[in-house]
Design a protein around this motif. Sequence first.
Motif, PDB file in Angstrom:
ATOM      1  N   ASP A 193      15.931  70.410   7.840  1.00 24.94           N
ATOM      2  CA  ASP A 193      15.449  69.114   8.072  1.00 24.94           C
ATOM      3  C   ASP A 193      16.763  68.112   8.830  1.00 24.94           C
ATOM      4  O   ASP A 193      16.268  67.553   9.742  1.00 24.94           O
ATOM      5  N   LEU A 196      17.377  69.500  12.279  1.00 27.25           N
ATOM      6  CA  LEU A 196      16.589  68.937  13.086  1.00 27.25           C
ATOM      7  C   LEU A 196      16.358  67.759  13.508  1.00 27.25           C
ATOM      8  O   LEU A 196      16.321  67.241  14.778  1.00 27.25           O
ATOM      9  N   LYS A 197      16.899  66.822  12.621  1.00 25.39           N
ATOM     10  CA  LYS A 197      17.159  65.240  12.931  1.00 25.39           C
ATOM     11  C   LYS A 197      18.494  65.071  13.810  1.00 25.39           C
ATOM     12  O   LYS A 197      18.271  64.523  14.845  1.00 25.39           O
ATOM     13  N   ARG A 200      17.549  66.446  17.561  1.00 28.07           N
ATOM     14  CA  ARG A 200      16.407  65.715  18.030  1.00 28.07           C
ATOM     15  C   ARG A 200      16.706  65.228  19.530  1.00 28.07           C
ATOM     16  O   ARG A 200      15.866  65.487  20.595  1.00 28.07           O
ATOM     17  N   ASN A 201      17.842  64.631  19.814  1.00 27.29           N
ATOM     18  CA  ASN A 201      18.226  64.295  21.167  1.00 27.29           C
ATOM     19  C   ASN A 201      18.719  65.280  22.012  1.00 27.29           C
ATOM     20  O   ASN A 201      19.339  64.971  23.179  1.00 27.29           O
ATOM     21  N   GLY A 224       8.879  68.733  13.300  1.00 26.29           N
ATOM     22  CA  GLY A 224       9.144  69.220  14.708  1.00 26.29           C
ATOM     23  C   GLY A 224       9.867  70.472  15.192  1.00 26.29           C
ATOM     24  O   GLY A 224      10.347  70.354  16.377  1.00 26.29           O
ATOM     25  N   ASP A 226      11.307  73.642  16.452  1.00 23.14           N
ATOM     26  CA  ASP A 226      10.650  74.390  17.831  1.00 23.14           C
ATOM     27  C   ASP A 226       9.981  75.851  17.195  1.00 23.14           C
ATOM     28  O   ASP A 226       9.193  76.398  18.146  1.00 23.14           O
TER      29      ASP A 226
END
Length: 243
Positions: A193, A196-197, A200-201, A224, A226
């Motif tokens: 997690d 992923l954070k 994110r960008n 989210g 992938d």
Amino acid sequence: MTKIFAHRGASGQYPENTMLAFEKGIEAGADGIELDVQLTKDGRIVVIHDERLDRTTSLKGFVKDTVYNVIKTANAAAGYDQTYRDIKVPLLEDVLLWADKKDFLINIELKNSVIRYEGMEEKVLEAVKRFNIEERIILSTFNHESLALCARLAPHIERAALTSDVLYQADQYITSIPASGYHPKLNSPGTADEVLKKMRNSSIKVRPYTVNRPEDMKRLFEAGADGIFTDFPAKALALLKNK
């Protein structure tokens, strides 16, 4: 939408890295399969996870010390009952031939971080190009030098860095290889997690492994991811549908 990869095929229910497990993974509706490759003594690309034959086959010894004509006599369903006594260790070309007329992703993990198989990258790329399915392939490995070589040999084929621990400034590191995918190990709850954070960008695709618990699947879908690699693609797809 998170893509579901059948990890070594539908390996939670069928003998891992076999044609049966791959077929069952795709029948379940997975977006792709994940498989592992090693080189035999005579330079053939076989689909098997361990450097040794002992755990998953009826043979013993290292893959690298055994010729393919011997490996093809093995039962690749060691530990299963007699139902699976005719299961063989496939060649990479067997999987690609089967996949050729279909439409799913194939993550090929190069198992070259323990044994540095000379010429493995060239052999795998030659097989992929022969079947003309480069756009459906993801090459991954824990050996990031090998990933960099793949980038030089075939820059158009997607590459992903496998890791078993947290990377510092992962986005910069992965871009420097260069690769466009990051496949982190699902260690403790929250690890993936956090990745992923942080990602994110960025344009880097994050696909954690091996995600088998429903609560982890749900959390990663919501975060989210992938993609995820799972031994139970049918279970993952059912959860994703009801998200």
